[in-house]
Design an enzyme around this catalytic site. Structure first.
Site, PDB file in Angstrom:
ATOM      1  N   LYS A  95      -8.395  19.433 -19.399  1.00 33.63           N
ATOM      2  CA  LYS A  95      -9.692  20.005 -19.801  1.00 33.63           C
ATOM      3  C   LYS A  95     -10.489  19.111 -20.760  1.00 33.63           C
ATOM      4  CE  LYS A  95      -8.562  24.903 -19.158  1.00 33.63           C
ATOM      5  NZ  LYS A  95      -8.581  26.247 -19.714  1.00 33.63           N
ATOM      6  N   ASP A 132     -14.430  29.615 -19.628  1.00 28.64           N
ATOM      7  CA  ASP A 132     -13.374  30.398 -20.310  1.00 28.64           C
ATOM      8  C   ASP A 132     -13.983  31.298 -21.388  1.00 28.64           C
ATOM      9  OD1 ASP A 132     -11.133  29.476 -18.921  1.00 28.64           O
ATOM     10  OD2 ASP A 132     -10.867  27.751 -20.248  1.00 28.64           O
TER      11      ASP A 132
END
Ligand code: NAP
Length: 280
Positions: free
Chosen positions: A69, A106
């Site tokens: 990420k 997220d």
């Protein structure tokens, strides 16, 4: 690009237990779109080659998960404001002219799963990548005070130092072993892998007895979704508290990613049914 057939994927390592293909295939079905979503287990060194593969094969985008990420940032042409703020990307869109644009969905997944709730005082266990999305999500939810419990407080101090919030939230770092009272907390969040199926399944970040000290309205939130009910959640439930697993967050981040790639927001209820069927 041929948008009659969408191609998406996920890169990460390991990906064996990822249920993203299930939820994204369900999203395609519910949106009445043709396409496919595949897993690509790649190492850090293989990311550039994988990106070329996506571009050459007209992929619309891909998800990024552990441990890439942060690594993915260096390959992006653009990064949206939220992803920039958090410094991590979990969704990449490939534009028609083959540019890579990074997003972080997220945060949306976390606050979306709680948007009916009023949260002023929160406690979180863990200070990794997911915890970061949680902190920004809590800011959107109006949180004023956040206690961060960590086994490594030095690491947690660094985590706090790097967080640039718009509003004023009081952030306190505390050693995990001092977490013994929940009376002033509206929500307790597990942002560690403890409780996850496999070697961590029988573990919880806290002793279940502490839930007895919580107000009856406290939410016990576990970012872990496999199993759907961890030891941590079971202990909270046994004390009569409201519990939430990580599935809604996962579904909502996936739905937002799908919308970024296709322009259509999918049916999250159907995605949740598909995911639950795979997990039970
Ligand atoms: P991460 O970056 O590796 O961070 C994990 C955190 O947990 C770190 O702070 C780590 O502490 C702490 N930790 C690990 N083992 C511990 C232990 N035995 N005792 C105390 N603390 C411990 O992982 P992440 O990306 O933040 O993910 C955390 C969890 O959230 C995972 O289970 C992941 O699957 C889940 N997640 C769920 C969603 C969702 O959509 N539901 C999204 C993202 C992540 P150290 O820093 O000391 O190592």
């Amino acid at each position: 690009m041929n948008n009659d057939f969408f191609k998406f994927g996920i890169i990460g390592n390991p990906l064996l237990h990822s249920i993203s293909p299930t939820i994204q295939r369900s999203a395609l079905l519910s949106a009445n779109l043709n396409g496919r979503y595949e897993k690509f287990e790649v190492s850090k060194e293989d990311i550039p080659r994988q990106i070329e593969f996506f571009k050459d094969n007209d992929f619309s985008g891909f998800n990024v998960t552990i441990p890439h990420k942060l690594e993915i940032l260096k390959y992006l042409d653009e990064t949206d404001e939220t992803a920039k703020k958090i410094g991590a990307v979990n969704t990449v869109k490939i534009t028609d002219d083959k540019k890579l644009v990074g997003y972080n969905t997220d945060i949306y997944g976390f606050y979306g799963s709680l948007k009916e709730e009023s949260i002023s005082n929160a406690s979180i266990i863990g200070c990794g990548g997911a915890a970061l999305a949680v902190v920004f999500g809590l800011e959107i939810l109006g949180c004023k005070k956040l206690d961060i419990y960590a086994r490594n407080t030095q690491k947690a101090q660094l985590f706090v130092k790097n967080i640039k919030l718009k509003t004023k939230i009081q952030l306190n770092v505390k050693p995990l072993e001092t977490l013994d009272n929940l009376e002033n907390t509206d929500i307790l969040i597990n942002a560690t892998p403890l409780g996850t199926k496999g070697i961590n399944e029988e573990k919880s970040p806290v002793d279940g007895n502490i839930f007895a000290s919580a107000q009856k309205s406290m939410i016990v939130y576990d970012l872990v979704y496999n199993p759907l009910e961890t030891i941590f959640l079971k202990a909270g439930k046994n004390c009569g508290l409201k519990t939430t697993n990580g599935l809604d967050m996962l579904i909502l981040q996936g739905a937002k990613a799908f919308e970024i790639w296709t322009g259509t927001y999918p049916n999250v209820e159907k995605m949740k049914i598909a995911a639950t069927n795979e997990l039970i």
